[in-house]
Enzyme design. Structure first.
Site, PDB file in Angstrom:
ATOM      1  N   TYR A  53     -40.289 103.605  42.431  1.00  0.00           N
ATOM      2  CA  TYR A  53     -40.475 103.082  41.104  1.00  0.00           C
ATOM      3  C   TYR A  53     -41.424 104.093  40.231  1.00  0.00           C
ATOM      4  CZ  TYR A  53     -39.204  98.520  42.548  1.00  0.00           C
ATOM      5  OH  TYR A  53     -38.475  97.282  43.242  1.00  0.00           O
ATOM      6  N   LEU A 218     -33.894  85.627  36.841  1.00  0.00           N
ATOM      7  CA  LEU A 218     -33.378  85.758  35.404  1.00  0.00           C
ATOM      8  C   LEU A 218     -32.248  86.205  35.186  1.00  0.00           C
ATOM      9  CD1 LEU A 218     -36.464  85.507  33.054  1.00  0.00           C
ATOM     10  CD2 LEU A 218     -35.474  83.780  34.475  1.00  0.00           C
ATOM     11  N   GLY A 221     -32.195  88.629  32.589  1.00  0.00           N
ATOM     12  CA  GLY A 221     -32.542  88.265  31.390  1.00  0.00           C
ATOM     13  C   GLY A 221     -31.324  87.159  31.044  1.00  0.00           C
ATOM     14  N   LEU A 222     -30.157  87.285  31.629  1.00  0.00           N
ATOM     15  CA  LEU A 222     -29.150  86.187  31.293  1.00  0.00           C
ATOM     16  C   LEU A 222     -29.829  84.592  31.158  1.00  0.00           C
ATOM     17  CD1 LEU A 222     -26.077  85.982  30.918  1.00  0.00           C
ATOM     18  CD2 LEU A 222     -25.842  85.563  33.399  1.00  0.00           C
TER      19      LEU A 222
END
Length: 330
Positions: A53, A218, A221-222
């Site tokens: 990351y 999610l 973001g959907l």
């Protein structure tokens, strides 16, 4: 905050997991530290990260940010169940991967864990997770490397991510033959819009005593009210969300989802998280806030109770595959 045990272990973790992937690339160090402080204050104790990351030329940056937060003291490390991952290569994008500097060979694992411990400024990792399956390394070798780390006290528990159900079985059967404790958790893609994990991954995890930690709850973001946000001038969908919205049938499902929750006066993102908390075997979904406000929204999901009527309506919009093995066998 509600707590549960991580799989078959005695380790107690919160029903929400703090994902840190945005720390560095999208959220600066000061705000990242503030979000982690707020998470602890709210009772979240399992923090998830990975050695890669930061991405690109900044791989390792997120672990460094977390390590600097631990270095502030105040019981931060002692209160945190620290989870990180190993698999990806840590070379810069414009350089070739040097042999044995990625994946899960014993050599790679040894090097990776020492580097993560240094960046994280700690002497041990509570949950060390295989970020992906390594098809080239036998599980006997992987468990030999992890057994040494456990004996040294550098790793306490071991988990997987993105494993198929039969690989969870192989990994834990190999561990059992060696007298090793085996995997205690599986991080998988699982949400209302993506329920394939219910066919084999989650049944395997439950049978072997693994806690399930869903990522992308999610779905990019959907499930966070994307259509309403777009109508109000918000940022456009990308990735998995954009692919779904490009399909008329997929867009219609999301519209039906948002219309249903609007009728009930509920926030889509909070319902998506609350739904996961009703699923058998789920320890807690990973929430990856970019801001403190997004963390506050996620926290409300823990207290949200979904009626049987609403759950049935959600199943109608996003039907799951059905029970295993009937879903694919009969």
């Amino acid at each position: 905050m509600e707590y549960t045990q991580l799989g078959r272990t005695g380790l107690k973790v919160a029903r929400l997991v703090l994902g840190t992937m945005n720390f560095g690339p999208q959220t600066g160090e000061a705000e990242s530290h503030a979000i982690m402080d707020a998470a602890l204050d709210a009772g979240i104790n399992l923090f998830d990260t990975a050695n890669v990351y930061g991405w690109g030329a900044n791989k390792g940056q997120t672990e460094t940010i977390i390590g600097n937060w631990f270095a502030k003291g105040g019981g931060r490390r002692e209160k945190t169940v620290l989870a990180t991952k190993v698999y990806g290569d840590m070379t810069l994008d414009d350089r070739p991967v040097w042999p044995n500097h990625d994946k899960l060979s014993a050599v790679s694992i040894r090097r990776a864990v020492e580097a993560s411990l240094k960046r994280l400024q700690t002497d041990h990792i509570d949950l060390y997770q295989f970020h992906h399956l390594d098809r080239d390394t036998p599980f006997d070798e992987i468990w030999q490397a992890l057994d040494v780390l456990v004996q040294q006290g550098k790793v306490l528990y071991v988990g997987s991510s993105n494993f198929a159900g039969y690989k969870i079985a192989q990994a834990n059967e190999t561990a059992a033959r060696r007298g090793s404790y085996g995997l205690v958790s599986e991080q998988c893609l699982y949400n209302l819009a993506e329920r394939r994990a219910e066919m084999e991954v989650i049944p395997a995890a439950r049978d072997y005593g693994l806690g399930v930690i869903p990522w992308s709850p999610l779905h990019g973001g959907l499930l966070g009210g994307v259509l309403k946000k777009q109508a109000e001038g918000g940022r456009r969908a990308s990735g998995r969300a954009a692919e779904t919205l490009a399909d008329p049938a997929g867009r219609a499902r999301i519209q039906a989802y948002e219309d249903l929750l609007d009728k009930h006066g509920l926030a889509p993102g909070e319902v998506a998280l609350a739904w996961l908390l009703t699923r058998p075997g789920v320890t807690g979904p990973i929430v990856g806030p970019r801001t403190a406000e997004q963390l506050e929204s996620a926290l409300r999901a823990v207290e949200l109770e979904l009626s049987e009527e609403l759950l049935a309506s959600l199943d109608e919009i996003f039907p799951g595959p059905g029970p295993s093995p009937e879903a694919f066998a009969w």
